[in-house]
Enzyme design. Structure first.
Site, PDB file in Angstrom:
ATOM      1  N   SER A   1      40.408  37.211  50.218  1.00 44.60           N
ATOM      2  CA  SER A   1      40.906  36.092  51.009  1.00 44.60           C
ATOM      3  C   SER A   1      41.215  34.887  50.121  1.00 44.60           C
ATOM      4  CB  SER A   1      39.858  35.648  52.051  1.00 44.60           C
ATOM      5  OG  SER A   1      39.445  36.722  52.875  1.00 44.60           O
TER       6      SER A   1
ATOM      7  N   ASN B   1      40.689  28.686  46.636  1.00 48.49           N
ATOM      8  CA  ASN B   1      39.876  29.710  45.962  1.00 48.49           C
ATOM      9  C   ASN B   1      40.304  31.079  46.480  1.00 48.49           C
ATOM     10  OD1 ASN B   1      37.650  30.734  44.378  1.00 48.49           O
ATOM     11  ND2 ASN B   1      36.494  30.978  46.272  1.00 48.49           N
TER      12      ASN B   1
ATOM     13  N   HIS C   1      38.428  34.775  47.307  1.00 51.15           N
ATOM     14  CA  HIS C   1      37.093  35.353  47.472  1.00 51.15           C
ATOM     15  C   HIS C   1      37.224  36.821  47.834  1.00 51.15           C
ATOM     16  CE1 HIS C   1      32.840  35.572  48.419  1.00 51.15           C
ATOM     17  NE2 HIS C   1      33.150  36.168  49.554  1.00 51.15           N
TER      18      HIS C   1
ATOM     19  N   ASP D   1      32.601  29.337  50.951  1.00 51.27           N
ATOM     20  CA  ASP D   1      33.521  30.384  51.417  1.00 51.27           C
ATOM     21  C   ASP D   1      33.861  30.240  52.902  1.00 51.27           C
ATOM     22  OD1 ASP D   1      33.413  31.500  48.850  1.00 51.27           O
ATOM     23  OD2 ASP D   1      31.677  32.724  49.367  1.00 51.27           O
TER      24      ASP D   1
END
Length: 221
Positions: A137, A108, A110, A146
């Site tokens: 990030s 992912n 973020h 996260d």
């Protein structure tokens, strides 16, 4: 992974991050083979179709639970036989079963310098906290929101004139540079993970991964 790393992208919105991934894939060693969305009207699906990418939509509102939706989503993803599953503006919390199923090949991006400012509204959070820098990030996904190992971060200095909107615009530019590169580094085997420690070219990175500044990114464009 191989030079023909098969990537599946999940999104919920307009797909600007997907577009950056698609625009740069010819110069990197990954191939987007499928794009899926929990929103049938997500414009990102149209971007994928325009690029000749196979798409699937699965409306989460038609399922009785998060778990039942994710099980069906997993079945559809697996038909593409992905090497890497990439979240690009996918706005749903993932179930335990989903994260476990794709552990080690689910990433992912973020918009904060993790571990700072997890969750939503990160730009305003950074301003409210009086932070001197902000950024984005790329990280592996774990069950905790996260919180997975960070592969790469893009950093920028916050100016007195910045607002949440200007920060978002600046971070987006960095994300469109960083994410395709991070995918490529994972796909090519340059990035490896052992005991949650990220290494680049067999050299361990710190907890914030490989860091690059906004100024450095601008100088390469």
């Amino acid at each position: 992974m191989t030079d023909n790393c098969r990537v599946v992208v999940l999104l919920s919105g307009s797909g600007t991050t997907l577009q950056a991934i698609l625009d740069q894939q010819n110069q990197y060693c990954y191939q987007v083979v499928g794009v899926l969305s929990n929103r049938p009207d997500a414009y990102g699906l149209e971007r994928a179709r325009s690029a000749g990418i196979d798409t699937r939509s699965l409306d989460h509102k038609h399922f009785p639970s998060r778990e039942s939706f994710d099980l069906e989503l997993m079945e559809r993803i697996d038909k593409f036989k992905p090497d890497l599953v990439v979240l690009a503006g996918y706005m749903r919390i993932l179930s335990h079963a989903f994260v476990k199923h794709y552990q080690g090949k689910l990433i992912n991006i973020h918009p904060s310098l993790l571990p700072k400012h997890k969750g939503l509204h990160t730009y305003q959070s950074a301003l409210d906290a009086g932070d001197k820098e902000h950024g984005t990030s790329v990280h592996y996904v774990t069950e905790e929101l996260d919180s997975g190992s960070v592969v790469m971060q893009g950093t920028l200095n916050i100016t007195p004139a910045d607002t949440a909107k200007t920060l978002e615009q600046r971070v987006k530019v960095m994300e469109h540079y960083l994410y395709p590169r991070a995918i490529d580094w994972i796909a090519s085997g340059r990035i490896t993970v052992e005991d949650d420690v990220i290494s680049l070219d067999k050299k361990p990175l710190g907890p914030q991964g490989y860091r690059i500044s906004e100024k450095s990114i601008a100088s390469t464009e």
